[in-house]
Motif scaffolding. Structure first.
Motif, PDB file in Angstrom:
ATOM      1  N   PRO A  35       0.796  -1.237   0.000  1.00 31.48           N
ATOM      2  CA  PRO A  35       0.000   0.000   0.000  1.00 31.48           C
ATOM      3  C   PRO A  35       0.824   1.280   0.000  1.00 31.48           C
ATOM      4  O   PRO A  35       0.328   2.331  -0.402  1.00 31.48           O
ATOM      5  CB  PRO A  35      -0.846  -0.120   1.272  1.00 31.48           C
ATOM      6  N   HIS A  36       2.073   1.202   0.441  1.00 26.88           N
ATOM      7  CA  HIS A  36       2.898   2.407   0.518  1.00 26.88           C
ATOM      8  C   HIS A  36       3.855   2.539  -0.668  1.00 26.88           C
ATOM      9  O   HIS A  36       4.580   3.527  -0.774  1.00 26.88           O
ATOM     10  CB  HIS A  36       3.696   2.417   1.832  1.00 26.88           C
ATOM     11  N   ALA A  37       3.853   1.549  -1.542  1.00 24.10           N
ATOM     12  CA  ALA A  37       4.755   1.578  -2.694  1.00 24.10           C
ATOM     13  C   ALA A  37       4.103   2.293  -3.871  1.00 24.10           C
ATOM     14  O   ALA A  37       2.879   2.302  -4.020  1.00 24.10           O
ATOM     15  CB  ALA A  37       5.143   0.165  -3.096  1.00 24.10           C
ATOM     16  N   LYS A  38       4.926   2.879  -4.717  1.00 24.24           N
ATOM     17  CA  LYS A  38       4.460   3.478  -5.966  1.00 24.24           C
ATOM     18  C   LYS A  38       4.452   2.377  -7.018  1.00 24.24           C
ATOM     19  O   LYS A  38       5.480   1.745  -7.273  1.00 24.24           O
ATOM     20  CB  LYS A  38       5.372   4.617  -6.395  1.00 24.24           C
ATOM     21  N   ILE A  39       3.294   2.130  -7.622  1.00 17.06           N
ATOM     22  CA  ILE A  39       3.164   1.080  -8.630  1.00 17.06           C
ATOM     23  C   ILE A  39       3.111   1.729 -10.010  1.00 17.06           C
ATOM     24  O   ILE A  39       2.181   2.473 -10.327  1.00 17.06           O
ATOM     25  CB  ILE A  39       1.902   0.221  -8.415  1.00 17.06           C
ATOM     26  N   ILE A  40       4.120   1.446 -10.818  1.00 13.45           N
ATOM     27  CA  ILE A  40       4.198   1.982 -12.181  1.00 13.45           C
ATOM     28  C   ILE A  40       3.877   0.852 -13.160  1.00 13.45           C
ATOM     29  O   ILE A  40       4.400  -0.255 -13.033  1.00 13.45           O
ATOM     30  CB  ILE A  40       5.597   2.551 -12.475  1.00 13.45           C
ATOM     31  N   TYR A  41       3.039   1.134 -14.115  1.00 11.39           N
ATOM     32  CA  TYR A  41       2.616   0.135 -15.095  1.00 11.39           C
ATOM     33  C   TYR A  41       3.133   0.541 -16.465  1.00 11.39           C
ATOM     34  O   TYR A  41       2.854   1.637 -16.950  1.00 11.39           O
ATOM     35  CB  TYR A  41       1.091   0.053 -15.101  1.00 11.39           C
ATOM     36  N   MET A  42       3.899  -0.347 -17.092  1.00  9.33           N
ATOM     37  CA  MET A  42       4.469  -0.071 -18.414  1.00  9.33           C
ATOM     38  C   MET A  42       3.760  -0.922 -19.460  1.00  9.33           C
ATOM     39  O   MET A  42       3.722  -2.143 -19.369  1.00  9.33           O
ATOM     40  CB  MET A  42       5.970  -0.383 -18.415  1.00  9.33           C
ATOM     41  N   VAL A  43       3.190  -0.245 -20.463  1.00  5.61           N
ATOM     42  CA  VAL A  43       2.456  -0.922 -21.537  1.00  5.61           C
ATOM     43  C   VAL A  43       3.023  -0.473 -22.879  1.00  5.61           C
ATOM     44  O   VAL A  43       3.725   0.544 -22.956  1.00  5.61           O
ATOM     45  CB  VAL A  43       0.947  -0.596 -21.458  1.00  5.61           C
ATOM     46  N   PRO A  44       2.756  -1.213 -23.960  1.00  5.90           N
ATOM     47  CA  PRO A  44       3.276  -0.830 -25.272  1.00  5.90           C
ATOM     48  C   PRO A  44       2.930   0.622 -25.641  1.00  5.90           C
ATOM     49  O   PRO A  44       1.850   1.115 -25.305  1.00  5.90           O
ATOM     50  CB  PRO A  44       2.604  -1.817 -26.227  1.00  5.90           C
ATOM     51  N   GLU A  45       3.834   1.246 -26.334  1.00  7.65           N
ATOM     52  CA  GLU A  45       3.684   2.668 -26.668  1.00  7.65           C
ATOM     53  C   GLU A  45       2.371   2.961 -27.382  1.00  7.65           C
ATOM     54  O   GLU A  45       1.719   3.968 -27.114  1.00  7.65           O
ATOM     55  CB  GLU A  45       4.860   3.103 -27.542  1.00  7.65           C
ATOM     56  N   TRP A  46       1.941   2.076 -28.273  1.00  4.04           N
ATOM     57  CA  TRP A  46       0.716   2.354 -29.039  1.00  4.04           C
ATOM     58  C   TRP A  46      -0.530   2.254 -28.160  1.00  4.04           C
ATOM     59  O   TRP A  46      -1.559   2.865 -28.462  1.00  4.04           O
ATOM     60  CB  TRP A  46       0.610   1.429 -30.248  1.00  4.04           C
ATOM     61  N   ILE A  47      -0.458   1.505 -27.053  1.00  2.00           N
ATOM     62  CA  ILE A  47      -1.594   1.350 -26.145  1.00  2.00           C
ATOM     63  C   ILE A  47      -1.615   2.450 -25.085  1.00  2.00           C
ATOM     64  O   ILE A  47      -2.680   2.804 -24.561  1.00  2.00           O
ATOM     65  CB  ILE A  47      -1.549  -0.040 -25.458  1.00  2.00           C
ATOM     66  N   TYR A  48      -0.464   3.023 -24.802  1.00  7.08           N
ATOM     67  CA  TYR A  48      -0.322   4.013 -23.730  1.00  7.08           C
ATOM     68  C   TYR A  48      -1.389   5.119 -23.756  1.00  7.08           C
ATOM     69  O   TYR A  48      -1.938   5.476 -22.703  1.00  7.08           O
ATOM     70  CB  TYR A  48       1.086   4.609 -23.799  1.00  7.08           C
ATOM     71  N   ILE A 235     -18.243   5.270 -34.204  1.00 13.39           N
ATOM     72  CA  ILE A 235     -17.320   6.025 -33.345  1.00 13.39           C
ATOM     73  C   ILE A 235     -15.916   5.866 -33.906  1.00 13.39           C
ATOM     74  O   ILE A 235     -15.342   4.771 -33.873  1.00 13.39           O
ATOM     75  CB  ILE A 235     -17.359   5.507 -31.892  1.00 13.39           C
ATOM     76  N   GLU A 236     -15.387   6.924 -34.454  1.00 12.22           N
ATOM     77  CA  GLU A 236     -14.024   6.921 -34.988  1.00 12.22           C
ATOM     78  C   GLU A 236     -13.243   8.007 -34.264  1.00 12.22           C
ATOM     79  O   GLU A 236     -13.379   9.189 -34.556  1.00 12.22           O
ATOM     80  CB  GLU A 236     -14.059   7.158 -36.493  1.00 12.22           C
ATOM     81  N   THR A 237     -12.459   7.598 -33.291  1.00 11.18           N
ATOM     82  CA  THR A 237     -11.767   8.555 -32.445  1.00 11.18           C
ATOM     83  C   THR A 237     -10.395   8.011 -32.071  1.00 11.18           C
ATOM     84  O   THR A 237     -10.058   6.860 -32.397  1.00 11.18           O
ATOM     85  CB  THR A 237     -12.602   8.855 -31.179  1.00 11.18           C
ATOM     86  N   SER A 238      -9.626   8.800 -31.386  1.00 16.83           N
ATOM     87  CA  SER A 238      -8.301   8.358 -30.945  1.00 16.83           C
ATOM     88  C   SER A 238      -8.439   7.396 -29.775  1.00 16.83           C
ATOM     89  O   SER A 238      -9.459   7.378 -29.070  1.00 16.83           O
ATOM     90  CB  SER A 238      -7.464   9.566 -30.520  1.00 16.83           C
ATOM     91  N   LEU A 239      -7.418   6.606 -29.571  1.00 18.58           N
ATOM     92  CA  LEU A 239      -7.413   5.680 -28.439  1.00 18.58           C
ATOM     93  C   LEU A 239      -7.500   6.450 -27.125  1.00 18.58           C
ATOM     94  O   LEU A 239      -8.110   5.994 -26.160  1.00 18.58           O
ATOM     95  CB  LEU A 239      -6.132   4.835 -28.468  1.00 18.58           C
ATOM     96  N   GLU A 240      -6.939   7.630 -27.114  1.00 15.25           N
ATOM     97  CA  GLU A 240      -6.963   8.492 -25.934  1.00 15.25           C
ATOM     98  C   GLU A 240      -8.388   8.865 -25.528  1.00 15.25           C
ATOM     99  O   GLU A 240      -8.710   8.954 -24.342  1.00 15.25           O
ATOM    100  CB  GLU A 240      -6.149   9.757 -26.221  1.00 15.25           C
ATOM    101  N   ASN A 241      -9.246   9.080 -26.520  1.00 17.34           N
ATOM    102  CA  ASN A 241     -10.624   9.504 -26.240  1.00 17.34           C
ATOM    103  C   ASN A 241     -11.631   8.359 -26.223  1.00 17.34           C
ATOM    104  O   ASN A 241     -12.797   8.562 -25.866  1.00 17.34           O
ATOM    105  CB  ASN A 241     -11.070  10.536 -27.287  1.00 17.34           C
ATOM    106  N   LEU A 242     -11.200   7.166 -26.626  1.00 17.64           N
ATOM    107  CA  LEU A 242     -12.129   6.045 -26.769  1.00 17.64           C
ATOM    108  C   LEU A 242     -12.906   5.730 -25.487  1.00 17.64           C
ATOM    109  O   LEU A 242     -14.141   5.568 -25.553  1.00 17.64           O
ATOM    110  CB  LEU A 242     -11.374   4.803 -27.255  1.00 17.64           C
ATOM    111  N   PRO A 243     -12.268   5.636 -24.310  1.00 18.17           N
ATOM    112  CA  PRO A 243     -13.055   5.329 -23.102  1.00 18.17           C
ATOM    113  C   PRO A 243     -14.171   6.334 -22.848  1.00 18.17           C
ATOM    114  O   PRO A 243     -15.273   5.964 -22.429  1.00 18.17           O
ATOM    115  CB  PRO A 243     -12.005   5.360 -21.989  1.00 18.17           C
ATOM    116  N   HIS A 244     -13.905   7.619 -23.101  1.00 17.23           N
ATOM    117  CA  HIS A 244     -14.927   8.637 -22.892  1.00 17.23           C
ATOM    118  C   HIS A 244     -16.058   8.515 -23.912  1.00 17.23           C
ATOM    119  O   HIS A 244     -17.224   8.800 -23.606  1.00 17.23           O
ATOM    120  CB  HIS A 244     -14.304  10.030 -22.972  1.00 17.23           C
ATOM    121  N   GLU A 245     -15.714   8.077 -25.114  1.00 13.48           N
ATOM    122  CA  GLU A 245     -16.722   7.957 -26.171  1.00 13.48           C
ATOM    123  C   GLU A 245     -17.667   6.782 -25.942  1.00 13.48           C
ATOM    124  O   GLU A 245     -18.808   6.805 -26.408  1.00 13.48           O
ATOM    125  CB  GLU A 245     -16.037   7.805 -27.533  1.00 13.48           C
TER     126      GLU A 245
END
Length: 341
Positions: A35-48, A235-245
């Motif tokens: 609970p006190h550690a910083k958890i960093i998640y690394m995913v492929p650049e295109w998914i980021y 729906i044709e949008t960027s991956l960045e906006n997809l969750p909101h769409e």
């Protein structure tokens, strides 16, 4: 490794979009135990970009690019910046394995990994080689490395469902998603079946709209469905906006694909159409909450492995024999609920 001395953990998952979503189960498990550690998640650049505008279990998400020697040096600089004491790779790949096995000597961190492709006896991971839910494999890997000796209970993947949420408030509407795309043709329910299903929905529930998310490479799908474009909203949008769409939708109906995992992580009810791959591995969710359509005991599906890996198939009996009428009856109660809200 003592929980008290771990300040930063880097979790790596160099896989596809759905895998990146499912990896959040492991992030939550680690957050509960460190609970006190910083958890960093690394995913492929295109998914980021998918994670840019959503809240999730990780403290930070960073992109992974490892195609050239220059990329390797840049990646080393990034890891050095965050100074993790522990690097956990979920579903190790050959390229990342070589990088981390070398860089850990410089970075001074412990590098642990889980390779799903190893057979029983080739790894100390719990039940290595057994056929199980994808998220359970990841959790078993973490447990085996970090908690087996501490006699802690093995985590159940159903207790760690991936979740994401939009950073801004979005109201729900009378709309549903059709997930018509897939990574290969054999995972796709026929497009004419989606059209027939849409007509049934519009006939009985004319106020419910149907959204279809499409990517840059889905022009042929859009062309085929555009003949009935009065039925759908594309729906044709960027991956960045997809969750909101897609967040405003109340139901997902479609193929087993990355969009399905995004929808479920957003809290959207789902009905998945499974064909060549059985649900156990790629549908790590409570089937009462997230039902699916699946033809059991097909000999052709398990001829060479526990799933069918064909990219094309003439018969497609695994999906062609799941009719639009069957799906409509299966989702009808949810449609009624949405329509009456």
């Amino acid at each position: 490794m003592s929980k008290s001395i771990v300040e930063t953990i880097l979790v790596v998952k160099n896989r596809a979009m759905g895998d990146a979503i499912m990896g959040l189960s492991s992030i939550q498990y680690l957050k509960d135990n460190f609970p006190h550690a910083k958890i960093i998640y690394m995913v492929p650049e295109w998914i980021y970009p998918l994670f840019k505008n959503v809240k999730n279990q990780a403290d930070l998400i960073i992109p992974l690019k490892l195609k050239t020697v220059s990329n390797a040096f840049s990646l080393a600089e990034t890891i050095n910046k965050y100074k993790p004491q522990l690097v956990l790779e979920l579903f190790q790949s050959g390229r990342t394995a070589k990088f981390f096995q070398i860089h850990r000597l410089v970075g001074g961190y412990q590098y642990l990994f889980h390779n799903h492709h190893l057979k029983k006896g080739e790894s100390a991971i719990l039940d290595q080689g057994e056929y199980k839910a994808n998220t359970q494999r990841d959790l078993d890997g973490i447990w085996s490395h970090l908690f087996r000796d501490k006699k802690e209970e093995v985590p159940n993947h159903l207790d760690f469902i991936p979740t994401i949420s939009p950073i801004k408030e979005i109201k729900k509407s009378k709309s549903i998603i059709f997930g018509v795309v897939a990574t290969r043709e054999t995972k796709m329910w026929p497009l004419n079946f989606y059209i027939d299903l849409a007509k049934m929905i519009k006939k009985d529930y004319p106020d419910i709209s149907i959204d279809i998310p499409l990517g840059p490479g889905d022009n042929s799908i859009k062309k085929a469905l555009s003949k009935e474009n009065h039925l759908f909203n594309f729906i044709e949008t960027s991956l960045e906006n997809l969750p909101h769409e897609i967040f405003h939708n109340q139901l997902y109906v479609g193929n087993d694909t990355g969009i399905k995992h995004i929808a479920i992580a957003l809290g959207i009810k789902s009905f998945t159409l499974f064909g060549p791959e059985p649900p156990l591995e790629w549908h790590p969710y409570d089937k009462q909450i997230h039902p699916y359509f699946y033809r059991e005991n097909l000999e052709c599906r398990t001829r060479n492995a526990h799933y069918c890996g064909l990219t094309t198939c003439e018969s497609m009996i695994c999906l062609n024999q799941i009719s639009p009428e069957q799906v409509f009856q299966g989702i009808k109660s949810e449609l009624s609920r949405i329509n009456n809200e």
